[in-house]
Design a protein around this motif. Structure first.
Motif, PDB file in Angstrom:
ATOM      1  N   UNK A  37       0.825  -1.085  -0.062  1.00 50.03           N
ATOM      2  CA  UNK A  37      -0.064   0.086  -0.004  1.00 50.03           C
ATOM      3  C   UNK A  37       0.692   1.340   0.063  1.00 50.03           C
ATOM      4  N   UNK A  38       2.034   1.284   0.540  1.00 50.77           N
ATOM      5  CA  UNK A  38       2.940   2.263   0.487  1.00 50.77           C
ATOM      6  C   UNK A  38       3.163   2.924  -0.938  1.00 50.77           C
ATOM      7  N   UNK A  39       3.258   2.043  -2.015  1.00 51.00           N
ATOM      8  CA  UNK A  39       3.401   2.494  -3.180  1.00 51.00           C
ATOM      9  C   UNK A  39       2.496   3.497  -3.673  1.00 51.00           C
ATOM     10  N   UNK A  40       1.208   3.662  -3.271  1.00 48.39           N
ATOM     11  CA  UNK A  40       0.364   4.729  -3.457  1.00 48.39           C
ATOM     12  C   UNK A  40       0.749   6.084  -3.094  1.00 48.39           C
ATOM     13  N   UNK A  41       1.667   6.110  -2.241  1.00 47.50           N
ATOM     14  CA  UNK A  41       2.216   7.614  -1.902  1.00 47.50           C
ATOM     15  C   UNK A  41       3.305   8.221  -2.923  1.00 47.50           C
ATOM     16  N   UNK A  42       3.956   7.219  -3.927  1.00 55.79           N
ATOM     17  CA  UNK A  42       4.578   7.600  -5.062  1.00 55.79           C
ATOM     18  C   UNK A  42       4.018   8.104  -6.214  1.00 55.79           C
ATOM     19  N   UNK A  43       4.626   9.210  -6.908  1.00 52.17           N
ATOM     20  CA  UNK A  43       3.844   9.450  -8.123  1.00 52.17           C
ATOM     21  C   UNK A  43       3.839   8.250  -9.130  1.00 52.17           C
ATOM     22  N   UNK A  53       4.333  -4.549  -9.241  1.00 54.09           N
ATOM     23  CA  UNK A  53       4.180  -5.923  -9.953  1.00 54.09           C
ATOM     24  C   UNK A  53       4.594  -6.822  -8.853  1.00 54.09           C
ATOM     25  N   UNK A  54       5.620  -6.523  -7.962  1.00 54.52           N
ATOM     26  CA  UNK A  54       6.328  -7.069  -6.969  1.00 54.52           C
ATOM     27  C   UNK A  54       5.168  -7.272  -5.782  1.00 54.52           C
ATOM     28  N   UNK A  55       4.359  -6.265  -5.604  1.00 57.30           N
ATOM     29  CA  UNK A  55       3.325  -6.281  -4.550  1.00 57.30           C
ATOM     30  C   UNK A  55       2.095  -7.321  -4.941  1.00 57.30           C
ATOM     31  N   UNK A  56       1.860  -7.239  -6.197  1.00 55.72           N
ATOM     32  CA  UNK A  56       1.006  -8.413  -6.643  1.00 55.72           C
ATOM     33  C   UNK A  56       1.455  -9.887  -6.206  1.00 55.72           C
ATOM     34  N   UNK A  62       0.855 -14.698  -0.121  1.00 57.28           N
ATOM     35  CA  UNK A  62       0.258 -14.495   1.206  1.00 57.28           C
ATOM     36  C   UNK A  62      -1.090 -15.112   1.135  1.00 57.28           C
ATOM     37  N   UNK A  63      -1.901 -15.013  -0.087  1.00 57.10           N
ATOM     38  CA  UNK A  63      -3.032 -15.835  -0.135  1.00 57.10           C
ATOM     39  C   UNK A  63      -2.935 -17.384  -0.091  1.00 57.10           C
ATOM     40  N   UNK A  64      -1.874 -17.704  -0.915  1.00 58.75           N
ATOM     41  CA  UNK A  64      -1.459 -19.132  -0.909  1.00 58.75           C
ATOM     42  C   UNK A  64      -0.968 -19.881   0.432  1.00 58.75           C
ATOM     43  N   UNK A  65      -0.110 -18.915   1.080  1.00 64.20           N
ATOM     44  CA  UNK A  65       0.707 -19.620   1.877  1.00 64.20           C
ATOM     45  C   UNK A  65      -0.162 -19.532   3.289  1.00 64.20           C
TER      46      UNK A  65
END
Length: 190
Positions: A37-43, A53-56, A62-65
């Motif tokens: 979520x922190x990426x939304x603070x960037x332009x 992409x890495x966040x996805x 996290x969903x699988x494990x």
């Protein structure tokens, strides 16, 4: 002027409410959410795109494990505790307040395909029992308790308890905290 808190500081604060510390799978999913979520603070730009992409990928891990679907677009307050990981689904438009507790198999989602962005808003210190389902654009008040396997389709006032399917609202009785109420020797009948 309020100062922005770094996602790492938030994760450290979140860790303080987990008995298992870094071994808690709920904390893993929450940490991935905070960092994503922190990426939304960037332009907008290449860094934000790569971060996305890495966040996805991390979110799918996290969903699988962990069995916890916690989208980075959901708004999550401080010190969320996810007890007994597994089967937890949170809608991306959900808002969760501070110091809330989610237990296993909880669903916070929309109620209709016609209104896909309607999701629950949980106040502060809300406890959601195992298997509970909270659907639609409803508000759960501060200090409310949602019982295990409850299906909540309407607002729950602050301090209330919601139980059953469909959920019905019960008022919480104040706890007796006097020592005499727990001591049989002070009871003249005993």
């Amino acid at each position: 002027m309020t100062q922005a808190v770094s996602p790492v500081a938030r994760i450290r604060e979140d860790r303080s409410v987990y008995r298992e510390g870094w071994w808690a799978q709920g904390l893993w999913a929450l940490a991935i959410h905070r960092l994503s979520a922190a990426r939304y603070a960037r332009r907008r730009g290449i860094v934000r795109s790569l971060w996305g992409a890495v966040a996805k990928l991390a979110g799918k891990w996290a969903e699988c494990v962990c069995g916890i679907s916690l989208p980075d677009c959901a708004t999550i307050g401080r010190r969320l505790r996810i007890e007994h990981f597994g089967g937890i689904v949170v809608h991306g438009a959900t808002v969760i307040g501070d110091d809330c507790v989610l237990r296993q198999n909880v669903t916070l989602g929309n109620r209709s395909e016609d209104r896909p962005m309607e999701a629950p808003i949980l106040g502060d210190r809300v406890q959601v029992g195992a298997g509970a389902v909270i659907l639609g654009a409803i508000r759960i008040g501060d200090d409310a308790i949602i019982g295990a396997n409850a299906v909540v389709l309407h607002d729950v006032p602050a301090g209330a308890v919601a139980v059953g399917n469909p959920a019905r609202i019960m008022e919480r009785r104040p706890a007796q905290t006097t020592a005499a109420s727990h001591d049989r020797r002070s009871d003249p009948v005993a």
